[in-house]
Design a protein around this motif. Structure first.
Motif, PDB file in Angstrom:
ATOM      1  N   VAL A   4      -8.765  -1.882   1.215  1.00  0.00           N
ATOM      2  CA  VAL A   4      -7.383  -1.746   1.681  1.00  0.00           C
ATOM      3  C   VAL A   4      -7.306  -2.350   3.076  1.00  0.00           C
ATOM      4  CG1 VAL A   4      -5.489  -0.180   2.230  1.00  0.00           C
ATOM      5  CG2 VAL A   4      -7.060   0.376   0.352  1.00  0.00           C
ATOM      6  N   GLU A   5      -6.434  -3.334   3.241  1.00  0.00           N
ATOM      7  CA  GLU A   5      -6.313  -4.028   4.525  1.00  0.00           C
ATOM      8  C   GLU A   5      -4.868  -3.955   5.013  1.00  0.00           C
ATOM      9  OE1 GLU A   5      -6.899  -8.456   6.535  1.00  0.00           O
ATOM     10  OE2 GLU A   5      -7.609  -8.078   4.493  1.00  0.00           O
ATOM     11  N   ARG A   6      -4.666  -3.302   6.137  1.00  0.00           N
ATOM     12  CA  ARG A   6      -3.343  -3.233   6.745  1.00  0.00           C
ATOM     13  C   ARG A   6      -3.153  -4.358   7.756  1.00  0.00           C
ATOM     14  NH1 ARG A   6       0.211   0.712   6.163  1.00  0.00           N
ATOM     15  NH2 ARG A   6      -0.337   2.409   4.735  1.00  0.00           N
ATOM     16  N   ALA A  53       0.824  -1.208   0.000  1.00  0.00           N
ATOM     17  CA  ALA A  53       0.000   0.000   0.000  1.00  0.00           C
ATOM     18  C   ALA A  53       0.858   1.258   0.000  1.00  0.00           C
ATOM     19  CB  ALA A  53      -0.953   0.003   1.194  1.00  0.00           C
ATOM     20  N   GLY A  54       1.943   1.232  -0.787  1.00  0.00           N
ATOM     21  CA  GLY A  54       2.710   2.443  -1.025  1.00  0.00           C
ATOM     22  C   GLY A  54       2.121   3.202  -2.196  1.00  0.00           C
ATOM     23  N   PRO A  55       2.802   4.233  -2.683  1.00  0.00           N
ATOM     24  CA  PRO A  55       2.254   5.028  -3.792  1.00  0.00           C
ATOM     25  C   PRO A  55       1.963   4.216  -5.052  1.00  0.00           C
ATOM     26  CG  PRO A  55       4.027   6.216  -2.715  1.00  0.00           C
ATOM     27  CD  PRO A  55       4.022   4.846  -2.122  1.00  0.00           C
ATOM     28  N   THR A  56       2.825   3.244  -5.386  1.00  0.00           N
ATOM     29  CA  THR A  56       2.577   2.440  -6.584  1.00  0.00           C
ATOM     30  C   THR A  56       1.319   1.603  -6.435  1.00  0.00           C
ATOM     31  OG1 THR A  56       4.948   2.332  -7.088  1.00  0.00           O
ATOM     32  CG2 THR A  56       3.530   0.671  -8.109  1.00  0.00           C
ATOM     33  N   GLY A  57       1.223   0.848  -5.335  1.00  0.00           N
ATOM     34  CA  GLY A  57       0.063  -0.014  -5.132  1.00  0.00           C
ATOM     35  C   GLY A  57      -1.231   0.760  -5.026  1.00  0.00           C
ATOM     36  N   ARG A  78      -8.303   8.248  -0.525  1.00  0.00           N
ATOM     37  CA  ARG A  78      -9.038   8.156  -1.789  1.00  0.00           C
ATOM     38  C   ARG A  78      -9.371   6.705  -2.105  1.00  0.00           C
ATOM     39  NH1 ARG A  78     -12.919   8.966  -4.802  1.00  0.00           N
ATOM     40  NH2 ARG A  78     -12.572   8.928  -7.057  1.00  0.00           N
ATOM     41  N   ALA A  79      -8.432   5.804  -1.894  1.00  0.00           N
ATOM     42  CA  ALA A  79      -8.673   4.389  -2.182  1.00  0.00           C
ATOM     43  C   ALA A  79      -9.819   3.838  -1.342  1.00  0.00           C
ATOM     44  CB  ALA A  79      -7.400   3.580  -1.935  1.00  0.00           C
ATOM     45  N   ARG A  80      -9.873   4.221  -0.079  1.00  0.00           N
ATOM     46  CA  ARG A  80     -10.912   3.690   0.810  1.00  0.00           C
ATOM     47  C   ARG A  80     -12.300   4.249   0.490  1.00  0.00           C
ATOM     48  NH1 ARG A  80      -8.917   0.804   5.084  1.00  0.00           N
ATOM     49  NH2 ARG A  80      -6.659   0.964   5.507  1.00  0.00           N
ATOM     50  N   ALA A 140       1.492  -5.328   4.752  1.00  0.00           N
ATOM     51  CA  ALA A 140       1.974  -6.049   5.933  1.00  0.00           C
ATOM     52  C   ALA A 140       2.052  -5.151   7.158  1.00  0.00           C
ATOM     53  CB  ALA A 140       3.337  -6.675   5.645  1.00  0.00           C
ATOM     54  N   THR A 141       2.408  -3.887   6.981  1.00  0.00           N
ATOM     55  CA  THR A 141       2.577  -3.003   8.131  1.00  0.00           C
ATOM     56  C   THR A 141       1.240  -2.414   8.566  1.00  0.00           C
ATOM     57  OG1 THR A 141       2.994  -1.063   6.735  1.00  0.00           O
ATOM     58  CG2 THR A 141       4.894  -2.404   7.369  1.00  0.00           C
TER      59      THR A 141
END
Length: 533
Positions: free
Chosen positions: A140-142, A13-17, A131-133, A36-37
């Protein structure tokens, strides 16, 4: 273990993902992002969104929010080169504040509707995640860690561990956007190739009101300093938050380097401060052997890492996402065959390799040794400082205005473009501001205040520059093949009557009424091999 269908699974879930997920979901493709984090890293990493990244964010509807984040709107984004932060000025590159960009100062001369923006990743990522959420069909799952990948002909199954439980997510495709230590890449057994160590760094994130007061005398975004070691002090919030990067040779062991001493050497004296985090790391020049293995792809740092002398790693990852996003959506919706996806590696891997080479070359020039004589008083010091300023005038402008990396990268040799020609290696600074096959469509302002890029449709766009050219055959061919096509009239804008532009804003073909619409659409969607020029 429970099994859940996830559509497309993005790991990281960085900028690319997050960019890829937002793009896919906006195109109606359900996807899940696992990270993962549970919390973002404390230390800032990339501190620039390139002009091309900002154009991509503009298409995704987040550019304005990104531009209003980070430094205050009135804070200059200049780069200053000084003996120490409180020492003598050697050279400077003055650049506009975000407020000046938002106000459109000088916009008629911009090569883009979205100039680059200085923003730390610690501010960028939350914007993208929010925005993704918000988008239906995107999860998005951390705190969810990839354990294993099981690949099948028709799907991929990912074993995910979270909160002490293990489950399986099934997806049509899996995209590894999980960074330099990518679990996805390790699962595939894909190695990096290149130079394993160019420079070692100690990066320290500090809070210091005193440092902010010192900087207020001549505000800038980055201060390069030449104490015992070359260092860059980067303004994170325009106030108390600072990042101090200090460079060492590839053979230098940094474990014994004291971050507080390094800060004092960069500033030119002691300042009160609080250390928020320190990272010791190595700048490299590495590109993955492959970007794809069946239904699993790599993007961003999972596919390429190089020494960060201008934020090019993150920004190249955002370009990866823009390319892969439309391809996956086209296959998902059925208007392109799975063979279309073969073009992702063919397009992005050469770009990654050329970027890596150019960045490494720029880093070696910018981080080269400097004569200690620049600190001397009198004529000898003046002579040494003048010599360094001459060197900086050559090495630095393209690094901080890398238009070649934003507008000059291309897919001229791609199987999805027709008539592409052999091109010289991609350079950091230079590019040709004209329409070319395989390149991003050049920006121009329209009479209604929009950019040409704003006029493009979400999928393929046929630009007609000569209204006498009949486009009905294109409309009919697109309808027959199920290819979503928008027709836009832009009289006199380009030298050919017609330009076919891809969903990622790159030109797939240029020509006139002689172009066979049915065959061309089949070529640019991967149904048949394209004829190259």
């Amino acid at each position: 273990m429970s099994h859940t269908d996830s559509g497309i699974l993005i790991v990281g879930a960085g900028p690319t993902g997050l960019t890829l997920a937002i793009d896919l979901a906006g195109r109606g493709v359900p996807c899940v992002v696992v990270e993962a984090t549970t919390e973002r890293p404390v230390n800032p990493r990339c501190n620039t969104a390139s002009a091309r990244s900002m154009e991509i964010f503009r298409r995704l509807g987040v550019a304005d929010e990104v531009r209003r984040a980070g430094l205050p709107e009135d804070h200059p984004t200049s780069i200053l080169y000084r003996t120490t932060m409180v020492g003598e000025e050697l050279f400077r590159l003055d650049q506009p504040s975000s407020g000046e960009v938002l106000a459109g100062k000088g916009r008629e001369d911009w090569p883009t509707p979205e100039p680059q923006h200085r923003i730390s990743q610690i501010y960028l990522e939350p914007i993208l995640e929010r925005r993704a959420r918000e988008i239906p069909g995107l999860t998005v799952e951390r705190g969810a860690r990839l354990v294993e990948l099981h690949r099948f002909e028709d799907r991929v199954e990912a074993v995910i561990e979270s909160e002490g439980t293990t489950r399986v997510l099934r997806g049509a495709y899996v995209i590894g956007c999980d960074g330099a230590h990518s679990a996805v890449r390790r699962q595939l057994g894909i190695r990096y190739r290149g130079v394993d160590a160019i420079q070692n760094f100690v990066s320290t994130f500090v809070r210091s009101a005193e440092l902010g007061r010192l900087a207020a005398r001549d505000r800038a975004w980055t201060y390069w300093t030449y104490g015992r070691r070359l260092a860059s002090l980067i303004a994170i919030d325009g106030g108390d938050l600072w990042l101090n990067h200090v460079a060492f040779g590839p053979d230098h062991e940094t474990d014994d380097e004291d971050p507080e001493q390094l800060l004092q050497e960069a500033v030119g004296g002691a300042v009160e401060h609080e250390v928020l985090g320190t990272v010791r790391w190595t700048g490299r020049q590495l590109v993955a052997e492959r970007y794809r293995e069946g239904r699993v792809f790599l993007a961003g740092d999972a596919a390429h890492i190089w020494i960060p002398v201008g934020g090019f790693g993150m920004n190249a990852g955002i370009q990866d996402a823009a390319t892969l996003g439309w391809m996956l959506a086209a296959v998902h919706h059925g208007w392109a065959p799975p063979e279309l996806l073969d073009a992702y590696e063919l397009e992005r891997k050469p770009v990654g390799e050329q970027f890596a080479s150019a960045v490494a070359s720029a880093a070696r020039a910018s981080l080269a040794e400097v004569s200690p004589d620049i600190h001397l008083p009198g004529v000898d010091g003046e002579r040494a400082r003048a010599a360094l300023a001459e060197r900086l005038a050559v090495t630095e402008p393209a690094r901080y205005s890398p238009d070649g990396f934003s507008f000059g990268y291309h897919y001229a040799g791609s199987p999805l473009v027709v008539g592409g020609e052999e091109q010289p290696a991609i350079g950091m600074g230079g590019y040709q501001d004209r329409a070319q096959i395989g390149f991003r469509l050049p920006h121009a302002w329209l009479e209604d205040g929009r950019s040409v890029l704003d006029a493009l449709g979400p999928d393929f766009t046929l630009l007609r520059t000569d209204e006498a050219t009949d486009v009905q055959v294109w409309i009919d061919a697109a309808r027959a093949q199920g290819v979503p096509l928008t027709v836009v009239d832009l009289p006199g804008r380009h030298p050919t009557p017609l330009l076919l532009v891809r969903p990622d804003q790159h030109v797939a073909w240029m020509g006139g009424a002689e172009g066979r619409a049915d065959e061309l659409l089949r070529a640019v969607t991967g149904r048949i091999a394209a004829r190259q020029g």
